[in-house]
Design an enzyme around this catalytic site. Structure first.
Site, PDB file in Angstrom:
ATOM      1  N   SER B 140       0.836  -1.199   0.000  1.00 34.25           N
ATOM      2  CA  SER B 140       0.000   0.000   0.000  1.00 34.25           C
ATOM      3  C   SER B 140       0.871   1.249   0.000  1.00 34.25           C
ATOM      4  O   SER B 140       2.018   1.213   0.480  1.00 34.25           O
ATOM      5  CB  SER B 140      -0.881  -0.001   1.240  1.00 34.25           C
ATOM      6  OG  SER B 140      -1.502   1.246   1.378  1.00 34.25           O
ATOM      7  N   TYR B 153      -1.326  -0.628  10.516  1.00 33.73           N
ATOM      8  CA  TYR B 153      -1.484  -1.199   9.176  1.00 33.73           C
ATOM      9  C   TYR B 153      -0.288  -0.826   8.311  1.00 33.73           C
ATOM     10  O   TYR B 153       0.302  -1.665   7.630  1.00 33.73           O
ATOM     11  CB  TYR B 153      -2.793  -0.662   8.578  1.00 33.73           C
ATOM     12  CG  TYR B 153      -3.030  -0.973   7.118  1.00 33.73           C
ATOM     13  CD1 TYR B 153      -3.552  -2.189   6.717  1.00 33.73           C
ATOM     14  CD2 TYR B 153      -2.762  -0.011   6.139  1.00 33.73           C
ATOM     15  CE1 TYR B 153      -3.795  -2.461   5.380  1.00 33.73           C
ATOM     16  CE2 TYR B 153      -2.993  -0.274   4.798  1.00 33.73           C
ATOM     17  CZ  TYR B 153      -3.508  -1.495   4.422  1.00 33.73           C
ATOM     18  OH  TYR B 153      -3.740  -1.754   3.092  1.00 33.73           O
TER      19      TYR B 153
HETATM   20  N1  LIG Z   1      -8.708  -0.492  -0.435  1.00 34.42           N
HETATM   21  C1  LIG Z   1      -7.629   0.288  -0.417  1.00 34.42           C
HETATM   22  O1  LIG Z   1      -7.740   1.505  -0.374  1.00 34.42           O
HETATM   23  C2  LIG Z   1      -6.265  -0.331  -0.478  1.00 34.42           C
HETATM   24  C3  LIG Z   1      -5.180   0.524  -0.653  1.00 34.42           C
HETATM   25  C4  LIG Z   1      -3.914  -0.023  -0.732  1.00 34.42           C
HETATM   26  C5  LIG Z   1      -3.753  -1.387  -0.603  1.00 34.42           C
HETATM   27  N2  LIG Z   1      -4.834  -2.211  -0.414  1.00 34.42           N
HETATM   28  C6  LIG Z   1      -4.588  -3.643  -0.284  1.00 34.42           C
HETATM   29  O2  LIG Z   1      -5.293  -4.343  -1.295  1.00 34.42           O
HETATM   30  C7  LIG Z   1      -5.507  -5.689  -0.843  1.00 34.42           C
HETATM   31  C8  LIG Z   1      -6.926  -6.077  -1.149  1.00 34.42           C
HETATM   32  O3  LIG Z   1      -7.839  -5.348  -0.330  1.00 34.42           O
HETATM   33  P1  LIG Z   1      -9.239  -4.813  -0.830  1.00 34.42           P
HETATM   34  O4  LIG Z   1      -9.150  -3.342  -0.844  1.00 34.42           O
HETATM   35  O5  LIG Z   1      -9.626  -5.518  -2.059  1.00 34.42           O
HETATM   36  O6  LIG Z   1     -10.196  -5.149   0.384  1.00 34.42           O
HETATM   37  P2  LIG Z   1     -11.120  -6.403   0.698  1.00 34.42           P
HETATM   38  O7  LIG Z   1     -12.013  -6.674  -0.440  1.00 34.42           O
HETATM   39  O8  LIG Z   1     -11.710  -6.133   2.026  1.00 34.42           O
HETATM   40  O9  LIG Z   1     -10.081  -7.593   0.798  1.00 34.42           O
HETATM   41  C9  LIG Z   1      -9.432  -7.991   1.946  1.00 34.42           C
HETATM   42  C10 LIG Z   1      -9.357  -9.484   1.881  1.00 34.42           C
HETATM   43  O10 LIG Z   1      -8.510 -10.014   2.883  1.00 34.42           O
HETATM   44  C11 LIG Z   1      -9.092 -11.204   3.329  1.00 34.42           C
HETATM   45  N3  LIG Z   1      -8.699 -11.599   4.654  1.00 34.42           N
HETATM   46  C12 LIG Z   1      -8.785 -10.892   5.791  1.00 34.42           C
HETATM   47  N4  LIG Z   1      -8.378 -11.635   6.828  1.00 34.42           N
HETATM   48  C13 LIG Z   1      -8.050 -12.832   6.328  1.00 34.42           C
HETATM   49  C14 LIG Z   1      -7.581 -14.051   6.906  1.00 34.42           C
HETATM   50  N5  LIG Z   1      -7.355 -14.180   8.218  1.00 34.42           N
HETATM   51  N6  LIG Z   1      -7.353 -15.091   6.097  1.00 34.42           N
HETATM   52  C15 LIG Z   1      -7.576 -15.012   4.770  1.00 34.42           C
HETATM   53  N7  LIG Z   1      -8.022 -13.901   4.185  1.00 34.42           N
HETATM   54  C16 LIG Z   1      -8.259 -12.828   4.953  1.00 34.42           C
HETATM   55  C17 LIG Z   1     -10.557 -10.908   3.322  1.00 34.42           C
HETATM   56  O11 LIG Z   1     -11.247 -12.127   3.314  1.00 34.42           O
HETATM   57  P3  LIG Z   1     -12.811 -12.250   3.607  1.00 34.42           P
HETATM   58  O12 LIG Z   1     -13.406 -11.979   2.266  1.00 34.42           O
HETATM   59  O13 LIG Z   1     -13.010 -13.631   4.037  1.00 34.42           O
HETATM   60  O14 LIG Z   1     -13.140 -11.224   4.625  1.00 34.42           O
HETATM   61  C18 LIG Z   1     -10.721 -10.106   2.078  1.00 34.42           C
HETATM   62  O15 LIG Z   1     -11.023 -10.900   0.958  1.00 34.42           O
HETATM   63  C19 LIG Z   1      -5.128  -5.712   0.623  1.00 34.42           C
HETATM   64  O16 LIG Z   1      -3.853  -6.280   0.741  1.00 34.42           O
HETATM   65  C20 LIG Z   1      -5.080  -4.243   0.987  1.00 34.42           C
HETATM   66  O17 LIG Z   1      -4.178  -4.020   2.047  1.00 34.42           O
HETATM   67  C21 LIG Z   1      -6.088  -1.695  -0.362  1.00 34.42           C
END
Ligand SMILES: NC(=O)c1ccc[n+]([C@@H]2O[C@H](COP(=O)([O-])OP(=O)(O)OC[C@H]3O[C@@H](n4cnc5c(N)ncnc54)[C@H](OP(=O)(O)O)[C@@H]3O)[C@@H](O)[C@H]2O)c1
Ligand SMILES: Cc1cc2nc3c(=O)[nH]c(=O)nc-3n(C[C@H](O)[C@H](O)[C@H](O)COP(=O)(O)OP(=O)(O)OC[C@H]3O[C@@H](n4cnc5c(N)ncnc54)[C@H](O)[C@@H]3O)c2cc1C
Lengths: 431, 250
Positions: B140, B153
């Site tokens: 991120s 985080y």
């Molecule tokens: N959204 C942003 O602004 C942003 C910015 C920079 C980076 N990112 C990164 O992008 C990536 C994807 O995130 P997203 O934005 O697409 O959000 P998201 O849809 O909420 O995805 C997060 C995922 O992590 C999974 N997860 C959480 N705890 C877990 C565990 N114990 N075991 C296995 N899986 C687990 C969740 O699974 P469940 O579906 O089962 O809950 C969910 O599918 C992440 O690495 C995040 O840090 C996001």
């Protein structure tokens, strides 16, 4: 959970900040988490307040999975948040397309059903609702499935039901075969409304998709170009154009109105000059011409309205002429005016907008004078038995709406008591 | 470029599923690992309908499954090691006071960092033996400069950046076919950020997914910002003196 103001595509904002519940799976039931009234939301592509809740919003764009697709019968089952553009992108390579596509690909299946949308194909396909075989709903008292044969009344209320009969979680749709992603397009100019009526009726006999751009940039003169197209199996297809996805989700509005009268006048002259009688184009550029532009941001800080009405066949010529006269009096730029004919094909929907006649959609910059003029026009349309499209409306009053849609009481009957919208509050309020 | 198979860990995350959609024309077979098996099954069906040749699923919980070799399991399903591994799972603590809780700190560290590095370790041993492969990890922009909120985080992601930089250096010396891609998205509208204020210049998960797919297809390596302008923005942010950060209430 923070609250924020939700917006429609044109920038109509909710009167107060609202909380949004995001659905990730069709198994979740948002009614159990809260006692507030709820309203489903897709991509917020509607122009008015039908997508603004009175309580909380339930964002359905996470329900974006295709469940199954039978490429023999062309029946597809998909979750309600799937974008129409994405659905077609998947099915077209297997020889199928949606019979009804709106002017943007940013519309969810749920939103398409809730507004019972129409496209350039109304002369043979009718509305979107005619191609819906089955829907799954979540209501405050539980889940229910409906189709033209099962819970048929609720099905009719849900088609064009403005999200008021519950949250649509999935739908089964019938697609139509199509030979390739390429289309053969013809541009046919017209120099009067009579000519438009005559030519468009002619073109509808041989083309599947017909729509007209109407040039209102010169006071007193109505001219334009009819765009007629159909799918075409071209052996030497050009490479597919890249899909345009806006980089930034929330582009700020321009601080000034780019679409001023001289610019629109000039653009219209150019448009007349560059028309090509015949060409081959990719379906995306034919169906979704505005998707590459931040169109809704070009009107400056005041934003704009879209007047979208259908006029009954007998009065349509006079009514359109009168409507244009009124608009010219507002002395604003009119960059976009679209004409389409609606056939007599009936929709299963209770509150469906299309009826036999001609539909006109005009983008009108928001100025006090323009608003006044629009109010007069809407009153006129109500008296001659025309209708205004709820998905584009912010100006209808309760009396006008109830006159245009006498079935509203039936929808009110089938409405889930825990669903409501700013629109519904406005147009059903007791006088 | 097309490649024969891919493993996505945290596949049900919004960004990862959009990446998978965008990769369907370029990748024949997918193994999807995620915690919620119901949504995993739906996603797998969806990818099949979008044209993927074969889609396998593995239940995986980053908190509990610390001893599993996911790569081995994927290999058993595919009959070969996957060409690309994308790691996407993470949690963003909602509570602003999360940094004061031992429990949350341990949990976030386990999900965002430990589980990812353990996966990287197994990937490294398998890929180095085979001689080629891409590991792509979603980090991120938050990791580039600490703010007064969400620094727990940010710290868990910063660890990934440093580790992946090192692994990239090592692999570069070994073979150009061993690639490390550190993906650094800016603010994305997904369930993870649904509780936060709407931020100007936020982008959609779909857009980010497509960009990630493009980076993978083109064989890009190193730290990549999505959208690109986060690179200059974060460069400036990294140079800001502390007193400026004190004043900016972020
Ligand atoms: N959204 C942003 O602004 C942003 C910015 C920079 C980076 N990112 C990164 O992008 C990536 C994807 O995130 P997203 O934005 O697409 O959000 P998201 O849809 O909420 O995805 C997060 C995922 O992590 C999974 N997860 C959480 N705890 C877990 C565990 N114990 N075991 C296995 N899986 C687990 C969740 O699974 P469940 O579906 O089962 O809950 C969910 O599918 C992440 O690495 C995040 O840090 C996001
Ligand atoms: C550039 C542009 C061109 C357009 N062209 C056309 C056109 O040619 N023809 C046409 O008919 N329309 C057209 N529209 C309007 C658009 O099709 C409708 O407003 C449509 O309803 C928007 O869908 P949405 O998914 O964005 O839903 P939203 O705008 O978010 O919501 C619209 C309504 O649908 C309901 N809804 C959304 N999802 C669900 C769900 N899952 N369950 C129940 N209810 C739900 C909402 O409650 C609301 O009442 C156009 C819009 C734009 C921006």
């Amino acid at each position: 959970m923070t609250k924020q103001r939700l917006e429609s595509w044109t920038g109509v904002v909710s009167p107060s900040p609202v909380e949004t519940i995001t659905l990730q799976s069709t198994e979740e039931n948002p009614f159990t988490h809260t006692h507030a009234s709820l309203l489903a939301r897709g991509y917020g592509s509607s122009y008015g307040d039908i997508c603004l809740p009175t309580g909380k919003a339930v964002l359905c764009t996470g329900l974006n999975r295709i469940r199954w697709f039978n490429n023999q019968t062309g029946i597809i089952c998909a979750e309600a948040g799937v974008r129409l553009g994405d659905l077609v992108a998947v099915t077209i390579s297997q020889g199928w397309t949606l019979p009804v596509l709106p002017g943007t690909e940013q519309v969810s299946i749920g939103g398409a059903i809730a507004s019972d949308i129409h496209g350039k194909s109304h002369h043979w396909a009718g509305t979107f609702g005619r191609w819906v075989r089955r829907v799954g709903l979540i209501r405050s008292d539980g889940r229910i499935e409906c189709s033209p044969t099962e819970n048929a009344e609720l099905f009719g209320a849900t088609i064009g039901g403005l999200g008021l009969t519950g949250i649509i979680t999935w739908a089964e749709l019938q697609l139509v075969p199509c030979v390739s992603p390429w289309m053969e397009c013809h541009d046919v100019p017209f120099s009067s409304l009579d000519e438009y009526v005559e030519r468009s009726a002619e073109l509808e006999r041989s083309f599947d998709y017909v729509v007209a751009w109407c040039d209102l940039s010169r006071r007193g003169v109505i001219t334009g170009i009819i765009h007629a197209s159909r799918f075409f199996s071209s052996p030497s297809a050009k490479p597919e154009p890249k899909r345009k996805v806006p980089l930034i989700e929330h582009i700020p509005r321009l601080p000034f109105r780019l679409l001023s009268r001289p610019i629109v006048w000039l653009a219209s002259r150019v448009r007349h000059m560059v028309q090509r009688p015949q060409r081959i184009a990719h379906y995306r550029s034919v169906m979704f011409p505005l998707d590459g532009l931040p169109w809704n941001r070009l009107f400056g800080p005041g934003g704009f309205y879209q007047l979208h009405a259908v006029l009954p066949p007998a009065q349509r010529l006079d009514a359109i002429a009168a409507l244009c006269q009124h608009l010219w009096q507002a002395r604003v730029a009119l960059p976009l005016c679209v004409l389409k004919n609606f056939s007599a094909l009936r929709s299963p929907g209770l509150l469906s907008f299309p009826m036999e006649g001609t539909s006109i959609a005009v983008d009108v910059p928001n100025t006090p004078r323009a608003r006044q003029v629009l109010e007069t026009i809407i009153a006129d349309i109500a008296t001659i038995g025309g209708r205004i499209y709820p998905a584009k409306d912010v100006l209808l009053n309760a009396e006008q709406f109830q006159r245009m849609y006498p079935n509203w009481r039936l929808l009110e009957h089938y409405r889930d008591r825990r669903c409501s919208s700013q629109f519904w509050e406005r147009v059903t309020r007791q006088q | 470029m097309t490649f024969s198979s891919m493993l996505i860990v945290g596949a049900t995350s919004q960004i990862a599923s959009h990446t998978a959609y965008a990769l369907v024309p370029h990748c024949r077979r997918f193994v999807l690992a995620a915690r919620n098996s119901e949504r995993l099954a739906l996603l797998a069906d969806d990818l099949r309908h979008r044209g993927a040749e074969a889609v396998y699923t593995l239940p995986y919980d980053a908190e509990q499954d610390t001893d599993r070799d996911l790569i081995e399991e994927a290999c058993a399903l595919l009959g070969e090691l996957p060409t690309v591994v994308l790691i996407a799972h993470a949690v963003l603590p909602r509570d602003d006071q999360a940094y004061r809780s031992k429990q949350t700190t341990r949990e976030v560290l386990q999900i965002n960092t430990s589980s990812v590095l353990v996966l990287c370790a197994t990937i490294a041993s398998h890929f180095e033996e085979r001689g080629y492969g891409t590991v792509a990890v979603i980090s991120s922009v938050a990791a580039d400069r600490a703010r007064r909120s969400n620094f727990l985080y940010a710290a868990t992601k910063a660890a990934l950046d440093v580790y992946l930089d090192g692994l990239a250096l090592r692999w570069q010396a070994q073979s150009p076919a061993l690639r490390v891609l550190t993906i650094k998205p800016g603010f994305v509208r997904t369930p993870m950020t649904a509780h936060l204020e709407r931020v100007p210049f936020s982008v959609s998960a779909e857009r980010v997914g497509r960009s990630i797919a493009r980076l993978i297809i083109h064989g890009s390596t190193g730290r990549r910002y999505i959208p690109w302008w986060w690179r200059p923005v974060m460069l400036i942010a990294r140079c800001l003196p502390r007193w400026v950060m004190q004043r900016i209430r972020l």
